[in-house]
Each structure stands twice: as C-alpha cells, then as structure tokens.
Scaffold this active site. Sequence first.
Site, PDB file in Angstrom:
ATOM      1  N   LYS A   1       2.841 -15.173   3.238  1.00 61.05           N
ATOM      2  CA  LYS A   1       3.458 -16.111   2.014  1.00 61.05           C
ATOM      3  C   LYS A   1       4.684 -16.447   2.037  1.00 61.05           C
ATOM      4  O   LYS A   1       5.594 -16.225   1.055  1.00 61.05           O
ATOM      5  CB  LYS A   1       2.895 -15.044   0.847  1.00 61.05           C
ATOM      6  CG  LYS A   1       2.829 -15.819  -0.377  1.00 61.05           C
ATOM      7  CD  LYS A   1       1.812 -17.125  -0.727  1.00 61.05           C
ATOM      8  CE  LYS A   1       2.036 -17.656  -2.044  1.00 61.05           C
ATOM      9  NZ  LYS A   1       1.093 -19.049  -2.045  1.00 61.05           N
TER      10      LYS A   1
ATOM     11  N   ASP B   1      -2.851 -18.183   1.085  1.00 63.44           N
ATOM     12  CA  ASP B   1      -3.922 -19.048   0.313  1.00 63.44           C
ATOM     13  C   ASP B   1      -4.598 -20.267   1.187  1.00 63.44           C
ATOM     14  O   ASP B   1      -5.559 -20.325   0.786  1.00 63.44           O
ATOM     15  CB  ASP B   1      -3.134 -19.710  -0.959  1.00 63.44           C
ATOM     16  CG  ASP B   1      -1.711 -20.327  -0.855  1.00 63.44           C
ATOM     17  OD1 ASP B   1      -1.421 -20.321   0.469  1.00 63.44           O
ATOM     18  OD2 ASP B   1      -1.258 -20.998  -1.516  1.00 63.44           O
TER      19      ASP B   1
ATOM     20  N   TYR C   1       0.747  -1.371  -0.052  1.00 59.87           N
ATOM     21  CA  TYR C   1       0.003   0.033  -0.071  1.00 59.87           C
ATOM     22  C   TYR C   1       0.931   1.268   0.252  1.00 59.87           C
ATOM     23  O   TYR C   1       0.396   2.253  -0.453  1.00 59.87           O
ATOM     24  CB  TYR C   1      -0.948   0.089   1.198  1.00 59.87           C
ATOM     25  CG  TYR C   1      -2.123  -0.744   1.130  1.00 59.87           C
ATOM     26  CD1 TYR C   1      -2.372  -2.028   1.046  1.00 59.87           C
ATOM     27  CD2 TYR C   1      -3.343   0.027   1.062  1.00 59.87           C
ATOM     28  CE1 TYR C   1      -3.481  -2.573   1.021  1.00 59.87           C
ATOM     29  CE2 TYR C   1      -4.625  -0.501   1.057  1.00 59.87           C
ATOM     30  CZ  TYR C   1      -4.720  -1.970   0.841  1.00 59.87           C
ATOM     31  OH  TYR C   1      -5.834  -2.744   0.756  1.00 59.87           O
TER      32      TYR C   1
ATOM     33  N   ASP D   1      -6.363  -6.792   3.961  1.00 57.36           N
ATOM     34  CA  ASP D   1      -7.730  -6.286   3.309  1.00 57.36           C
ATOM     35  C   ASP D   1      -8.664  -7.322   2.530  1.00 57.36           C
ATOM     36  O   ASP D   1      -9.796  -7.456   2.853  1.00 57.36           O
ATOM     37  CB  ASP D   1      -7.112  -5.279   2.314  1.00 57.36           C
ATOM     38  CG  ASP D   1      -8.137  -4.784   1.379  1.00 57.36           C
ATOM     39  OD1 ASP D   1      -9.221  -4.357   1.950  1.00 57.36           O
ATOM     40  OD2 ASP D   1      -8.144  -4.654   0.013  1.00 57.36           O
TER      41      ASP D   1
ATOM     42  N   ASP E   1     -12.363  -8.824   3.999  1.00 58.17           N
ATOM     43  CA  ASP E   1     -13.779  -8.959   3.232  1.00 58.17           C
ATOM     44  C   ASP E   1     -14.499 -10.338   2.919  1.00 58.17           C
ATOM     45  O   ASP E   1     -15.620 -10.553   3.250  1.00 58.17           O
ATOM     46  CB  ASP E   1     -13.463  -8.443   1.638  1.00 58.17           C
ATOM     47  CG  ASP E   1     -13.794  -6.919   1.593  1.00 58.17           C
ATOM     48  OD1 ASP E   1     -13.723  -6.187   2.685  1.00 58.17           O
ATOM     49  OD2 ASP E   1     -14.257  -6.705   0.502  1.00 58.17           O
TER      50      ASP E   1
END
Length: 354
Positions: free
Chosen positions: A189, A221, A142, A245, A249
């Site tokens: 990751k 994942d 970001y 983020d 959601d």
Amino acid sequence: MKANIVTLPGDYIGPEIIAQAVRVLEAVAAKYGHEFAFDERKLGGASIDAFGVPLTDETLACCNAADAVLMGSVGGPKWDGVEAARRPEKGLLALRKGMGVFANLRPCTIHPQLAGACPLRADIVSQPIDIVIVRELTGDIYFGKRWRAEDRMAATDEMAYSAAEVERLARIGFEMAKKRRGKLCSVDKANVLECSRLWRETVARVSRDYPEVEVTNMYVDNAAMQLILRPSQFDVMITGNLFGDILSDESAAIAGSLGMMPSASLGVGTRGLYEPIHGSAPDIAGQDIANPLGTILSGALLLRYSLGLEEEAKAVERAVEQVLDEGYRTADIWHEGLEKVGCTRMGELVAQRI
Ligand code: IPM
Ligand code: MG
C-alpha cells in the site's frame, strides 16, 4: 529416514484434524520405510488450561529441536475473556517468532473436482490457477507496539518493517518464482504507508539479482479485486503479514473451501511449521465433521520442505486427489450426488491410498 515431528493439536477441531494428518504421515512412513517420531505438545487455549500460558518455553524448545512442527488450530470462545497478552493466538504468534519462520507459503490451486465449490464464474476458474502467496510472518502490525488509552477509548497498533526483514522474504519469493513461471507480484500500500514504500524499494533492489523474474507491484486493494477478476494472472505473490493474512483467506474462496488450504512456514534452514490456514471452528468441534484435508496437505508440505521427501509429498497430494475423484467429501465441500464423510473417515480414506 528418521524424523522428529512435534504436533500441536491446539483447540476445538485442532485435535481432530491433527489425528488424521498424523495417520496419513504414519501411512507414508510405513510405505516408504521411514521412522517418524511424533511428540504431542499443547498450544493456545489447551496450553492456557494446562499451564496458564498459551506457549511454554519448554514447548518452544521442543519445536526448535524438532525437524518439523505440525499445528492444528488455536483459539475460540472459551478463552475470549482472557487478557490480550495471554490469548491463545499469542501462543501461535510467539511460536512463529520463536521458531524464526518468517516466510509463510500459502498455495492456492483449484482442485478440478471442487470447481463447483468455487463461487466464481466458470469462465474465470476454467483458466489454470496456481498461485503461491508468500506472506511475511514475523513482522508488521502483528508484532508492533500496541497502546490502549487509560479510559479505553483510543488505541494504536504500530506497523513496522526493516529492510532486512523485507529482503529475506523477497528472496524466498524470487527463488520460488524462478522455479515456477517466473512471475512475482509484490503487494503493498505504497501510496499511503511508509512501510510499504520501504517494501517496494527493497523488492526493486532485490529484483536486480533476479533478472529472469518479471516483477509487478500492486496495491493491496487492487490485488484483492484482481484475485477475483482474473486469478490466473498470478504466479507468486509476496506481501506483508496483515495483507497476506487477508489475501490468503480470499484465495481460499477460489479454492473452494478454507478447509482445503495448507501452509508452510519457513525460516533459515529446513525446520518448518506447518498448519492449515483455517481456524479452530468451535461451531463444528467434537462432531467429527471437520475437513482434515488442509492439515493433511500441510503434512505433504512438511515432507517436501522440511524432510526433502518429494516423492512422499506427491504421494500424499495424489492420495487426496484420488479420494476427491472417488467422490468423497466432507460437509464443507459436499453437494448432492457425492458421498458425505466425516473427518476420521476422510483421513482413513487418504491413508489407505498412500
Ligand atoms: C492465520 C490466522 C492467524 C493469523 C491467527 C489465528 C492469529 O488467521 O494463520 O491466517 O492471523 O496469522
Ligand atoms: Mg488468517
């Protein structure tokens, strides 16, 4: 107590949902004898229209002088043509960075009344689900360097983290896990990204200070899949800005609606930034049908974390439960047999029950 709260309604449905959250906070002030002063400022597209930039220095200074900041939502098609550096979302990112709120708490619980709104199988959501995603908020891709080739045909976004940034976020996660069920899942990751290897090493180092907390590491994942397969396994999840983020959601689907989800962003000290996790929903703006509960519940978090008013925070959360128990629903969580209400009416119902 006296408290100064800056409100940043922002764009599209932002002003509608903020008005209802303010109404509920005013009901809390009246009931418990507090004085809350609200100072409304512009952020995002609203600020671009008024001042040419998505966040002014003056607005940021006001936020940094307040006890807490309550934000609605920013962005939307009206400003899609605006150059990247001045987009509405840039205002929000600059606000998070400028307030130093590096830890974004996104709780995910199933309100039993909304179990029907959850797309997961009943046997999965009948297990208790009570997760807090602690998302790093002022680093990662970001805020890394960006590059676009002159011919516009190639681009880079840099992901960057320092050990210090990971450590302060991890400590918030561990402290939280200690007060909850003692489980922390760190999501990264690390099989591919160097930032994630740094993340994992740092979390392992910090974990030595918290022997009572059980730590697991999960690739993002797999975490995305596990959230759907067996959400009840999670207590506190810590993760970077981008992964957080996305996973938050996803967790909203478990809770039934994005419109229900609050968040608290904290840094050093008690000043915080509170916002629903959803966006500005341009398609339903101006119709008084948005769900204000995510923003109202963000107000509860504001009472809890920035003002230390736990009883008042619980009163807001109870009022929301009560309104749901009574069968009132905004369109996003409504089904046949329940009473459909608009945004204003929903805010009024909650405020009356404080
Ligand atoms: C959120 C939003 C923001 C984010 C956008 C609006 C910049 O999606 O708060 O989750 O990506 O952080
Ligand atoms: Mg998001």
